[in-house]
Design an enzyme around this catalytic site. Structure first.
Site, PDB file in Angstrom:
ATOM      1  N   CYS A   1      65.882  83.800 -18.417  1.00 59.64           N
ATOM      2  CA  CYS A   1      64.787  84.420 -17.649  1.00 59.64           C
ATOM      3  C   CYS A   1      65.113  85.828 -17.159  1.00 59.64           C
ATOM      4  O   CYS A   1      64.218  86.553 -16.717  1.00 59.64           O
ATOM      5  CB  CYS A   1      64.413  83.533 -16.471  1.00 59.64           C
TER       6      CYS A   1
ATOM      7  N   HIS B   1      60.640  87.312 -10.479  1.00 59.93           N
ATOM      8  CA  HIS B   1      60.478  86.329 -11.551  1.00 59.93           C
ATOM      9  C   HIS B   1      59.638  85.172 -11.022  1.00 59.93           C
ATOM     10  O   HIS B   1      59.920  84.621  -9.958  1.00 59.93           O
ATOM     11  CB  HIS B   1      61.864  85.862 -12.014  1.00 59.93           C
TER      12      HIS B   1
ATOM     13  N   ASN C   1      56.242  79.225 -15.145  1.00 64.05           N
ATOM     14  CA  ASN C   1      57.423  80.059 -15.396  1.00 64.05           C
ATOM     15  C   ASN C   1      57.457  80.429 -16.883  1.00 64.05           C
ATOM     16  O   ASN C   1      57.718  79.571 -17.730  1.00 64.05           O
ATOM     17  CB  ASN C   1      58.670  79.266 -14.979  1.00 64.05           C
TER      18      ASN C   1
HETATM   19  N1  COA Z   1      55.799  64.907 -10.183  1.00 62.88           N
HETATM   20  C1  COA Z   1      56.054  63.989  -9.225  1.00 62.88           C
HETATM   21  N2  COA Z   1      57.290  63.754  -8.751  1.00 62.88           N
HETATM   22  C2  COA Z   1      58.298  64.477  -9.262  1.00 62.88           C
HETATM   23  C3  COA Z   1      58.100  65.451 -10.252  1.00 62.88           C
HETATM   24  C4  COA Z   1      56.789  65.643 -10.712  1.00 62.88           C
HETATM   25  N3  COA Z   1      56.502  66.567 -11.659  1.00 62.88           N
HETATM   26  N4  COA Z   1      59.297  66.012 -10.559  1.00 62.88           N
HETATM   27  C5  COA Z   1      60.209  65.409  -9.794  1.00 62.88           C
HETATM   28  N5  COA Z   1      59.626  64.476  -9.021  1.00 62.88           N
HETATM   29  C6  COA Z   1      60.257  63.611  -8.040  1.00 62.88           C
HETATM   30  C7  COA Z   1      61.708  63.353  -8.395  1.00 62.88           C
HETATM   31  O1  COA Z   1      61.808  62.253  -9.280  1.00 62.88           O
HETATM   32  C8  COA Z   1      62.305  63.056  -7.036  1.00 62.88           C
HETATM   33  O2  COA Z   1      61.969  61.724  -6.687  1.00 62.88           O
HETATM   34  P1  COA Z   1      62.993  60.816  -5.817  1.00 62.88           P
HETATM   35  O3  COA Z   1      63.163  61.549  -4.520  1.00 62.88           O
HETATM   36  O4  COA Z   1      62.284  59.527  -5.704  1.00 62.88           O
HETATM   37  O5  COA Z   1      64.254  60.788  -6.613  1.00 62.88           O
HETATM   38  C9  COA Z   1      61.524  63.975  -6.136  1.00 62.88           C
HETATM   39  O6  COA Z   1      60.305  64.297  -6.808  1.00 62.88           O
HETATM   40  C10 COA Z   1      62.270  65.274  -5.858  1.00 62.88           C
HETATM   41  O7  COA Z   1      61.513  65.947  -4.921  1.00 62.88           O
HETATM   42  P2  COA Z   1      62.097  67.117  -4.076  1.00 62.88           P
HETATM   43  O8  COA Z   1      63.491  66.835  -3.626  1.00 62.88           O
HETATM   44  O9  COA Z   1      61.128  67.439  -3.000  1.00 62.88           O
HETATM   45  O10 COA Z   1      62.135  68.275  -5.133  1.00 62.88           O
HETATM   46  P3  COA Z   1      62.468  69.751  -4.830  1.00 62.88           P
HETATM   47  O11 COA Z   1      61.949  70.176  -3.522  1.00 62.88           O
HETATM   48  O12 COA Z   1      63.906  70.031  -5.127  1.00 62.88           O
HETATM   49  O13 COA Z   1      61.598  70.463  -5.936  1.00 62.88           O
HETATM   50  C11 COA Z   1      61.819  71.620  -8.030  1.00 62.88           C
HETATM   51  C12 COA Z   1      61.936  70.290  -7.289  1.00 62.88           C
HETATM   52  C13 COA Z   1      62.257  71.442  -9.452  1.00 62.88           C
HETATM   53  C14 COA Z   1      60.355  72.042  -7.978  1.00 62.88           C
HETATM   54  C15 COA Z   1      62.683  72.682  -7.292  1.00 62.88           C
HETATM   55  O14 COA Z   1      63.980  72.171  -7.116  1.00 62.88           O
HETATM   56  C16 COA Z   1      62.758  73.962  -8.057  1.00 62.88           C
HETATM   57  O15 COA Z   1      61.757  74.625  -8.314  1.00 62.88           O
HETATM   58  N6  COA Z   1      63.953  74.429  -8.435  1.00 62.88           N
HETATM   59  C17 COA Z   1      64.105  75.650  -9.189  1.00 62.88           C
HETATM   60  C18 COA Z   1      63.679  75.432 -10.617  1.00 62.88           C
HETATM   61  C19 COA Z   1      63.542  76.719 -11.382  1.00 62.88           C
HETATM   62  O16 COA Z   1      63.008  77.668 -10.874  1.00 62.88           O
HETATM   63  N7  COA Z   1      64.036  76.750 -12.629  1.00 62.88           N
HETATM   64  C20 COA Z   1      63.946  77.851 -13.490  1.00 62.88           C
HETATM   65  C21 COA Z   1      64.777  78.978 -13.011  1.00 62.88           C
HETATM   66  S1  COA Z   1      64.675  80.365 -14.060  1.00 62.88           S
END
Ligand code: COA
Length: 317
Positions: free
Chosen positions: A108, A242, A272
């Site tokens: 990215c 980004h 993204n």
């Molecule tokens: N729909 C519903 N539930 C989902 C889900 C979806 N699409 N994706 C994950 N979950 C669930 C998981 O299974 C987990 O469940 P559990 O607690 O029962 O195990 C829970 O949601 C995790 O939630 P949470 O801890 O609130 O997630 P988060 O706040 O860490 O958010 C991301 C997750 C991925 C959105 C966040 O970590 C993120 O954006 N990270 C950066 C990713 C990124 O930018 N990547 C590219 C970089 S270039």
């Protein structure tokens, strides 16, 4: 270096969160509140090649040039179905340009790295008009059964044409080898002399780790480019970050203590789009007439590697 042309081309299919919830255990509320994404564009009837050529031609036309005036093409691309030749060579043929070209894969952060290389080529007089193309098809590396990752990404292409000028005030790049938080491993052909065959793994991501790395690297890069350009944070009119997650953008904004209006975004429409996200947003702002001559703009991107980069430019177009 300065930007003299911009273009972008997006796939026609808009995939909403509701459409994903038909085959995944997810819903609009989860995706919107955790990421800010409402829909993303996904390549279906179109192709990455067609879109990339369209974005490139648009940028070249916007620059008032023809493809024959381009003397170097740099293409940021994470994945496409050709390992060889380079995707930039394929696009060079599509747009009927006649210049050296190369691909770079910095995930990215690719746009930031491509700008840095373009600036070096222009500054040393090795190239005059450079096309930087970002062409990304993340939909082909995510596992569509994996709700943690596939909901985040979208496909898209954007290009800029660069030439000699003094619009760019400072750049900064960084890379810290950390594979675990974000990687995609593909299986290569069988080699009878190898002990262990390669595995393959559609995009693997430790979301919370990536989130923290993204905020800290972007903060540090922005402070560095401000210092290098001898500017204060309040001198900046727009921060084009980004478009990975709205909460990442908000965390950076809160840390920088800057107003909401300085952080334009389109993640809600496109998700993204990897290295294409900043030039897609730039093209949108430019076409909507939101950029004024003299505006100071920060670009800041981060991605797998872990890599990151930022730049400051004064808008001159
Ligand atoms: N729909 C519903 N539930 C989902 C889900 C979806 N699409 N994706 C994950 N979950 C669930 C998981 O299974 C987990 O469940 P559990 O607690 O029962 O195990 C829970 O949601 C995790 O939630 P949470 O801890 O609130 O997630 P988060 O706040 O860490 O958010 C991301 C997750 C991925 C959105 C966040 O970590 C993120 O954006 N990270 C950066 C990713 C990124 O930018 N990547 C590219 C970089 S270039």
């Amino acid at each position: 270096m300065k930007i003299i042309g911009i273009g972008s081309a997006m796939p026609s299919l808009a995939v909403t969160n509701e459409m994903l919830s038909v085959f995944l255990d997810t819903n609009d509320e989860w995706i919107s509140s955790r990421t800010g994404i409402k829909q993303r564009r996904i390549i279906s009837k179109d192709s990455l090649k067609e879109l990339a050529a369209q974005a490139s031609l648009q940028a070249i036309e916007d620059a008032g040039l023809t493809p024959k005036d381009i003397d170097f093409i740099l293409c940021s691309n994470t994945v496409n179905n050709f390992v060889v030749p380079a995707f930039s060579c394929i696009i060079q043929g599509e747009i009927e340009a006649a210049c050296p070209c190369m691909d770079l894969n910095v995930a990215c952060s690719g746009f930031m790295y491509a700008l840095f290389i373009a600036d070096s080529l222009i500054e040393t007089g090795k190239a005059k008009n450079i096309l930087v193309l970002c062409a990304e098809e993340a939909s082909r590396i995510v596992n569509w059964n994996e709700r943690d990752t596939c909901v985040l990404f979208g496909d898209g292409t954007a290009a800029v044409v660069l030439t000699e000028g003094d619009s760019f005030k400072s750049h900064h790049l960084s890379a810290h080898s950390k594979v675990e938080p974000l990687y995609y491993q593909r299986k290569l052909e069988y080699n009878p002399f190898m002990k262990n065959a390669d595995g393959d793994a559609p995009l693997v991501m430790k979301g919370k780790d990536v989130f923290k790395l993204a905020v800290s690297s972007s903060m540090s890069d922005i402070k560095t480019v401000l210092t290098k350009a001898n500017l204060q944070i309040d001198d900046i009119d727009f921060f084009l970050l980004h478009q990975a997650n709205m909460r990442i953008i908000e965390a950076i904004r809160d840390n920088l203590k800057q107003p909401v209006e300085k952080f334009p975004h389109n993640i809600e429409k496109y998700g993204n789009t990897s290295s294409a996200s900043i030039p897609i947003l730039l093209d949108e702002l430019y076409r909507e007439g939101k950029l004024e001559k003299g505006n100071k703009v920060v670009f800041s991107a981060f991605g797998a590697g872990f890599t990151s980069g930022a730049a400051i430019l004064e808008w001159t177009k």
